[in-house]
Design an enzyme around this catalytic site. Sequence first.
Site, PDB file in Angstrom:
ATOM      1  N   ASN A   7       0.873  -1.171   0.000  1.00  8.72           N
ATOM      2  CA  ASN A   7       0.000   0.000   0.000  1.00  8.72           C
ATOM      3  C   ASN A   7       0.914   1.225   0.000  1.00  8.72           C
ATOM      4  O   ASN A   7       1.461   1.590   1.035  1.00  8.72           O
ATOM      5  CB  ASN A   7      -0.896  -0.032   1.254  1.00  8.72           C
ATOM      6  CG  ASN A   7      -1.750   1.226   1.387  1.00  8.72           C
ATOM      7  OD1 ASN A   7      -1.809   2.043   0.473  1.00  8.72           O
ATOM      8  ND2 ASN A   7      -2.409   1.370   2.525  1.00  8.72           N
ATOM      9  N   TRP A   8       1.072   1.806  -1.174  1.00  5.93           N
ATOM     10  CA  TRP A   8       2.000   2.950  -1.290  1.00  5.93           C
ATOM     11  C   TRP A   8       1.425   4.232  -0.692  1.00  5.93           C
ATOM     12  O   TRP A   8       2.124   5.236  -0.591  1.00  5.93           O
ATOM     13  CB  TRP A   8       2.352   3.198  -2.764  1.00  5.93           C
ATOM     14  CG  TRP A   8       3.313   2.220  -3.347  1.00  5.93           C
ATOM     15  CD1 TRP A   8       3.869   1.131  -2.718  1.00  5.93           C
ATOM     16  CD2 TRP A   8       3.855   2.231  -4.665  1.00  5.93           C
ATOM     17  NE1 TRP A   8       4.711   0.473  -3.579  1.00  5.93           N
ATOM     18  CE2 TRP A   8       4.720   1.129  -4.776  1.00  5.93           C
ATOM     19  CE3 TRP A   8       3.690   3.060  -5.779  1.00  5.93           C
ATOM     20  CZ2 TRP A   8       5.428   0.836  -5.951  1.00  5.93           C
ATOM     21  CZ3 TRP A   8       4.377   2.775  -6.944  1.00  5.93           C
ATOM     22  CH2 TRP A   8       5.245   1.666  -7.029  1.00  5.93           C
ATOM     23  N   LYS A   9       0.145   4.232  -0.378  1.00  5.61           N
ATOM     24  CA  LYS A   9      -0.532   5.431   0.141  1.00  5.61           C
ATOM     25  C   LYS A   9      -0.278   6.633  -0.797  1.00  5.61           C
ATOM     26  O   LYS A   9      -0.127   6.423  -2.004  1.00  5.61           O
ATOM     27  CB  LYS A   9      -0.097   5.704   1.586  1.00  5.61           C
ATOM     28  CG  LYS A   9      -0.280   4.461   2.466  1.00  5.61           C
ATOM     29  CD  LYS A   9      -0.187   4.713   3.936  1.00  5.61           C
ATOM     30  CE  LYS A   9      -0.378   3.403   4.677  1.00  5.61           C
ATOM     31  NZ  LYS A   9      -0.397   3.542   6.116  1.00  5.61           N
ATOM     32  N   HIS A 103      -9.743   1.234   4.666  1.00 10.27           N
ATOM     33  CA  HIS A 103      -8.483   1.423   5.400  1.00 10.27           C
ATOM     34  C   HIS A 103      -8.727   2.390   6.564  1.00 10.27           C
ATOM     35  O   HIS A 103      -9.517   3.332   6.432  1.00 10.27           O
ATOM     36  CB  HIS A 103      -7.405   1.958   4.453  1.00 10.27           C
ATOM     37  CG  HIS A 103      -6.049   1.971   5.083  1.00 10.27           C
ATOM     38  ND1 HIS A 103      -5.663   2.950   5.953  1.00 10.27           N
ATOM     39  CD2 HIS A 103      -5.015   1.102   4.999  1.00 10.27           C
ATOM     40  CE1 HIS A 103      -4.422   2.688   6.378  1.00 10.27           C
ATOM     41  NE2 HIS A 103      -4.018   1.570   5.810  1.00 10.27           N
ATOM     42  N   GLU A 105      -7.142   4.813   7.633  1.00  2.15           N
ATOM     43  CA  GLU A 105      -6.921   6.232   7.313  1.00  2.15           C
ATOM     44  C   GLU A 105      -8.147   6.820   6.617  1.00  2.15           C
ATOM     45  O   GLU A 105      -8.481   7.995   6.804  1.00  2.15           O
ATOM     46  CB  GLU A 105      -5.645   6.391   6.474  1.00  2.15           C
ATOM     47  CG  GLU A 105      -4.399   6.214   7.336  1.00  2.15           C
ATOM     48  CD  GLU A 105      -3.180   5.669   6.628  1.00  2.15           C
ATOM     49  OE1 GLU A 105      -3.135   5.691   5.389  1.00  2.15           O
ATOM     50  OE2 GLU A 105      -2.265   5.199   7.332  1.00  2.15           O
ATOM     51  N   GLU A 174      -5.861  -4.922  10.714  1.00  2.00           N
ATOM     52  CA  GLU A 174      -4.896  -3.838  10.869  1.00  2.00           C
ATOM     53  C   GLU A 174      -5.202  -3.042  12.132  1.00  2.00           C
ATOM     54  O   GLU A 174      -5.975  -2.063  12.084  1.00  2.00           O
ATOM     55  CB  GLU A 174      -4.959  -2.904   9.657  1.00  2.00           C
ATOM     56  CG  GLU A 174      -4.522  -3.545   8.361  1.00  2.00           C
ATOM     57  CD  GLU A 174      -3.836  -2.537   7.458  1.00  2.00           C
ATOM     58  OE1 GLU A 174      -2.729  -2.804   7.022  1.00  2.00           O
ATOM     59  OE2 GLU A 174      -4.410  -1.456   7.219  1.00  2.00           O
ATOM     60  N   GLY A 180       1.869   2.386  10.881  1.00  2.00           N
ATOM     61  CA  GLY A 180       2.803   3.509  10.735  1.00  2.00           C
ATOM     62  C   GLY A 180       3.490   3.921  12.023  1.00  2.00           C
ATOM     63  O   GLY A 180       4.082   5.000  12.103  1.00  2.00           O
ATOM     64  N   SER A 218       2.986  -1.921  10.551  1.00 10.27           N
ATOM     65  CA  SER A 218       4.437  -1.884  10.806  1.00 10.27           C
ATOM     66  C   SER A 218       5.162  -3.187  10.466  1.00 10.27           C
ATOM     67  O   SER A 218       6.112  -3.569  11.151  1.00 10.27           O
ATOM     68  CB  SER A 218       4.706  -1.496  12.265  1.00 10.27           C
ATOM     69  OG  SER A 218       4.230  -0.191  12.510  1.00 10.27           O
ATOM     70  N   GLY A 239       2.628  -0.994   4.432  1.00  7.87           N
ATOM     71  CA  GLY A 239       2.644   0.413   4.056  1.00  7.87           C
ATOM     72  C   GLY A 239       4.067   0.902   3.868  1.00  7.87           C
ATOM     73  O   GLY A 239       4.711   0.688   2.833  1.00  7.87           O
ATOM     74  N   GLY A 240       4.602   1.544   4.903  1.00 12.59           N
ATOM     75  CA  GLY A 240       5.923   2.182   4.828  1.00 12.59           C
ATOM     76  C   GLY A 240       7.008   1.316   4.195  1.00 12.59           C
ATOM     77  O   GLY A 240       7.730   1.780   3.293  1.00 12.59           O
TER      78      GLY A 240
HETATM   79  P1  PGA Z   1       2.447   0.448   7.765  1.00 19.29           P
HETATM   80  O1  PGA Z   1       1.030   0.618   7.076  1.00 19.29           O
HETATM   81  O2  PGA Z   1       3.039  -0.845   7.242  1.00 19.29           O
HETATM   82  O3  PGA Z   1       3.239   1.650   7.376  1.00 19.29           O
HETATM   83  O4  PGA Z   1       2.224   0.356   9.230  1.00 19.29           O
HETATM   84  C1  PGA Z   1       0.169  -0.466   6.897  1.00 19.29           C
HETATM   85  C2  PGA Z   1      -1.112  -0.005   6.274  1.00 19.29           C
HETATM   86  O5  PGA Z   1      -1.510   1.141   6.509  1.00 19.29           O
HETATM   87  O6  PGA Z   1      -1.753  -0.744   5.530  1.00 19.29           O
END
Ligand code: PGA
Length: 261
Positions: A7-9, A103, A105, A174, A180, A218, A239-240
């Site tokens: 997930n590149w956001k 998600h 977010e 999640e 994050g 994470s 994500g990250g």
């Molecule tokens: P993260 O994000 O790996 O940076 O914690 C995961 C996600 O939001 O799907």
Amino acid sequence: MKYCIANWKMNMLKADAHSYFTKLKCLINKDKQFNEIKMIICPPYTLVDFIYGGFEYLLDEGTFYAQLGVQDFNPNKDGAYTGEISINMILDSSSIEWAIIGHSERRSLFKESNEFINLKVRAALDNGIRPILCVGETLKERETDKTEEVLYYQLKHSLLDVSCTDKDFLIAYEPIWAIGTGRNADNDTIESANSMIKSILKNLKYKIEKPKIIYGGSVNNNNAKNLSKICNLDGFLIGGASLDADQFYAIYNTLKLTIGD
Ligand code: PGA
């Protein structure tokens, strides 16, 4: 089948995507191919056609499963929704096979309700897009023993009237406090949340056959090996750490170990 999802956001421009895939191609070429793990990249919508146009040969290699997904979409086909990307626009980009839905977010920053998320799940399934439905609790909810209640509420409302026999229906556990933050959930926590999700779905009697459950929060190349020991886990949503091709590919390789080569 296991799933390794990036997930590149709201990150990456064309030049970044180009270097990323060039790197990924080198890494993949060096290794024996392994088709038991599906790699799914969810870039910003602006990069979907660029990636598909430039790297289709990589995505479609036959021995290597890599597919594209979106991070969100609007379930309406068209209309006055300024700034939105509709389900029809997703379908128009014929390379998209997956969609992250709900998600945390989107839920917290854009106030998306479970009811709206439910419309997206149904629109995705009606149109042959496979959902990656995200659920998870806040730290406060965990600390006050509300995790099961929260998961029940999210699943009940976001999956209402959904029926799916596709084995590629993914639920991403999640926990919000792990996203994050650099603080991943431990194996016992994930294992017990996964069991909760399975039993909630069973109790709700929704016709979702064999949902696959993945973990996100994470995940990186240091903790992936340990996390992949969780027996009822079908993969990761990253994500990250997915922004770096080397790191993402290292996590993908870790999942390989759980299946055996
Ligand atoms: P993260 O994000 O790996 O940076 O914690 C995961 C996600 O939001 O799907």
